[in-house]
Design an enzyme around this catalytic site. Sequence first.
Site, PDB file in Angstrom:
ATOM      1  N   HIS A 144       4.690  -2.515  -4.757  1.00  0.00           N
ATOM      2  CA  HIS A 144       5.882  -1.545  -4.554  1.00  0.00           C
ATOM      3  C   HIS A 144       6.681  -1.534  -3.217  1.00  0.00           C
ATOM      4  CE1 HIS A 144       4.014   0.512  -8.150  1.00  0.00           C
ATOM      5  NE2 HIS A 144       2.880   0.523  -7.435  1.00  0.00           N
ATOM      6  N   ASP A 145       5.510  -1.453  -2.461  1.00  0.00           N
ATOM      7  CA  ASP A 145       6.313  -1.179  -0.771  1.00  0.00           C
ATOM      8  C   ASP A 145       7.088  -2.644  -0.559  1.00  0.00           C
ATOM      9  OD1 ASP A 145       5.149   1.122  -1.083  1.00  0.00           O
ATOM     10  OD2 ASP A 145       3.496   0.811   0.219  1.00  0.00           O
TER      11      ASP A 145
END
Length: 325
Positions: A248-249
């Site tokens: 995600h990040d």
Amino acid sequence: MSAFGGEEDEIRRLVIDCDPGHDDAIAILVALAQPRWRVDGITVVAGNQTLDKTVRNALQVLTVAGRTHVPVYAGMDRPLVRDLVTAEHVHGESGLEGPALPEPGVKAQPEHAVDWLARHLREAGAPIDVAAVGPLTNLALVLRREPDLARSIGRLVVMGGAVGEGNITPSAEFNIFVDPEAAAIVFGAGIPLTMVGLDVTHQALLPRAEFAAIRALGGPVPEMVADLLDYFAGFHQQVYAFDGVPIHDACAVAALFEPTLLTTRRLRVDVETRGQFTDGRTVCDLWGVTGRQPNAEVAVGIDRDGFLDLLTASLRRLATPPAPA
Ligand code: BDR
Ligand code: CA
């Protein structure tokens, strides 16, 4: 000119606000590998684990990467008004389970992350980009204290929320759920904000079959990343039956370096803070029914192959290729 308005050959600067975390760790590495970008500092918040652990994890990642000159600042150890919820079920007891990590080679800076970030934005002389990939507590406090600092942020990419799904609850994504009051402040601050939510991060899975190729890049960074991925994949296999992992990040930071990776829509996003079942939901007004002013570029699509290419190229830059036989 780049899509965000900077000259092509100038060095761009960013701050990473994070709660490492497997995908935070990889996001930090991707940022460190960008030749035209400088990471001015890493501010840390409680989220995936308690603050002592997320700070230690950030320092360990920098130690493995040989980048301990990047300053790390410890920030808020709890959300603005709520009790801390961690993601130990995803990231394990340390918050970075999987690899055997060395003791950090440096300590965190003595200045509080909120003080430093405010001072840094005030004194930088030019807008700084921020990648916020944990609960938004640190940033909300900066903006509460000095609302004008919203103008000192060039682009804010937030990993958080979703148009249509949740992970910590059916309605909410973890980062926003942990501190919805903080998220509401940040989304309401008038900053050029790109929201990178679960709808797109779940489209950009790194397949399990590619983990070995990352390890084979050689050296401590790819080895750490491969061990992180192996651990992270266990949770995603069990809960989502994914044969790979959403990083995600790293999707969010990649969008700073390569904005064309995302397809976005300019939308009104409000954060639910008083829901019975929906606390922390990012309510995205897809059809303009509220008549409220749009406040975010919301990612609705991602070039998965482009993202994975950027990820691999970044890790290759941080690798130590095996010596020729
Ligand atoms: C987000 O929550 C955390 O567990 C991850 O680090 C990521 O920032 C995904 O919902
Ligand atoms: Ca995170």
